[in-house]
Write an enzyme that holds these catalytic residues in place. Structure first.
Site, PDB file in Angstrom:
ATOM      1  N   VAL A 178     -11.581  -7.161   1.409  1.00 48.73           N
ATOM      2  CA  VAL A 178     -11.172  -5.802   1.768  1.00 48.73           C
ATOM      3  C   VAL A 178     -10.107  -5.904   2.844  1.00 48.73           C
ATOM      4  O   VAL A 178     -10.260  -6.654   3.815  1.00 48.73           O
ATOM      5  CB  VAL A 178     -12.364  -4.966   2.280  1.00 48.73           C
ATOM      6  CG1 VAL A 178     -11.896  -3.604   2.780  1.00 48.73           C
ATOM      7  CG2 VAL A 178     -13.406  -4.796   1.182  1.00 48.73           C
ATOM      8  N   THR A 217       0.831  -1.195   0.000  1.00 45.73           N
ATOM      9  CA  THR A 217       0.000   0.000   0.000  1.00 45.73           C
ATOM     10  C   THR A 217       0.869   1.251   0.000  1.00 45.73           C
ATOM     11  O   THR A 217       1.986   1.215   0.496  1.00 45.73           O
ATOM     12  CB  THR A 217      -0.840   0.003   1.298  1.00 45.73           C
ATOM     13  OG1 THR A 217      -1.584  -1.209   1.351  1.00 45.73           O
ATOM     14  CG2 THR A 217      -1.763   1.196   1.374  1.00 45.73           C
TER      15      THR A 217
END
Length: 331
Positions: free
Chosen positions: A222, A193
Site C-alpha cells: 500500500v 496517481t
C-alpha cells in the site's frame, strides 16, 4: 395656531421625505453590497480545480461541475472517476497494472470541508475506489476499510462487481513476467496517481486521491494514496495538498499534512511544496532514482507545485480554462 400646525406638518413631511430618501439609499447600498458579493463569488478565482499530472478530462469534469454550482466534494469525486473508468490509464482504476502475482488492487481516499475522511486499500472488484472511500466516510464510523472487507462493503453499497484486469494490462503483465524487473521509471506511468483538489463557489475545499499503485509491486503493498496526511490532506481554514510519485518516500514524510501545516504558519503553497520536497531529498540518499511531487492550494486560491525531478505537471481548471502547467523542480 393654524400657522404653527402648518409648520409642524411641513416639518413632519420633510422628515418623512428624508427617511424615505435614506431608506432608498440604504436599499441601494444593500443591493450594491449584494451585487459586489455576487461579483466576488463569480470571479475568476473561484471555483477552482487542480489535479496531478496531465489529466485534462478529469479536471474539466470537476471544473464544469463546480461552475454549475456543485460542491467541492462532489466535484473531486466525479473528477477522479473519469480516470478510474479510463482503461487506457494503467495507473488508476480499471486497467491498472497488477502486482507481481497478477492482482489489480486499488487504493483511494477522500476528504470533505469538515475534515471528515474515508479510504479504501487493496480493493479488487470495484473501479470507483474514491466513491467507495466516500461511502466509508459517510456510512460508517470508520476512516479506512481494506481488502475483502472493503470489497464486501462496496457490494453492500450497490457498487457493481467488476473485473479490473483488462486485456491490455494482461498483455503488459505477460511481457513483464519474461524479465520480472522491478524498477519504477521516473515520470513514466508506472506509479502515477491522480490527486485532485477543488474549491467551490462558497470557498470550501475538498480533495481525493486514487491509484492502482506501483506497477508489479509486492502483493499487499500500500502506498501513500489512501493515507490521510500523506497522499492527501485538507484543512478548510487553511488549504489542501495532494501527492504523487514514490509512495514510500511520501509516507515517511507525511508530506501533504506537512504542506498544510507550513501554510498555516504563513508560507505560500509554493514555498510549502518546496520545503516538503527538500525534506524528502534529505531523508532519502537515493532521491535521484525516483520522483515525488506535490500540488497545493490555499484559501485564497493561490497554487503551489514542486517535485524532485524535472517532468511533473499538473492541470488546472479555472474561469472556464483548462491548462497543463509544468511544475518547478530540484533536478
Amino acid at each position: 395656531m393654524k400657522r404653527r400646525n402648518f409648520i409642524f406638518q411641513s416639518m413632519l413631511a420633510s422628515a418623512g421625505l428624508g427617511l424615505f430618501s435614506y431608506s432608498l439609499n440604504a436599499s441601494n447600498i444593500n443591493n450594491s453590497n449584494k451585487t459586489s458579493k455576487m461579483i466576488q463569488n463569480k470571479s475568476n478565482i473561484f471555483p477552482l480545480s487542480i489535479a496531478t499530472w496531465n489529466f485534462p478530462n478529469a479536471s474539466k469534469r470537476a471544473g464544469e461541475l463546480l461552475a454549475e454550482g456543485a460542491s467541492a466534494l462532489d466535484a473531486v469525486e466525479q473528477g477522479v472517476m473519469v480516470e478510474e473508468a479510463d482503461i487506457r490509464n494503467t495507473t488508476v482504476g480499471k486497467g491498472g497494472a497488477p502486482d507481481r502475482d497478477g492482482n489489480v488492487t486499488l487504493d483511494a481516499c477522500i476528504m470533505d470541508p469538515s475534515g471528515n475522511a474515508g479510504a479504501v486499500v487493496y480493493l479488487k472488484h470495484t473501479s470507483q475506489a474514491a466513491s467507495v472511500a466516500r461511502k466509508v466516510m459517510e456510512e460508517t464510523p470508520h476512516v479506512m476499510l481494506a481488502g475483502e472487507g472493503a470489497d464486501l462493503f462496496a457490494i453492500q453499497q450497490d457498487f457493481e462487481k467488476e473485473e479490473l484486469f483488462t486485456d491490455g494490462s494482461k498483455e503488459a503483465y505477460k511481457k513483464w513476467l519474461e524479465k520480472k524487473e522491478y524498477k519504477p521509471i521516473i515520470n513514466i506511468e508506472n506509479h502515477d496517481t491522480i490527486g485532485m483538489l477543488c474549491i467551490d463557489e462558497n470557498g470550501d475545499l475538498a480533495g481525493a486521491c486514487t491509484s492502482s499503485g506501483l506497477s508489479y509491486k509486492v502483493n499487499g503493498r500500500v502506498g501513500d494514496s489512501p493515507i490521510i496526511g500523506s497522499g492527501l490532506f485538507i484543512d478548510n481554514e487553511i488549504g489542501g495538498a495532494v501527492a504523487t510519485g514514490m509512495g514510500e518516500a511520501i509516507m515517511k514524510s507525511v508530506g501533504s499534512f506537512l504542506i498544510v501545516e507550513l501554510m498555516r504558519q504563513g508560507q505560500s503553497p509554493q514555498k510549502a511544496c518546496e520545503e516538503a520536497i527538500n525534506r524528502i531529498i534529505k531523508a532519502n540518499p537515493n532521491y535521484k532514482e525516483f520522483q515525488a511531487a506535490f500540488i497545493a492550494v490555499n484559501k485564497k486560491g493561490e497554487i503551489g507545485s514542486h517535485c524532485i525531478q524535472k517532468g511533473f505537471s499538473y492541470v488546472k481548471y479555472q474561469d472556464g480554462k483548462n491548462e497543463t502547467i509544468l511544475s518547478s523542480y530540484n533536478f
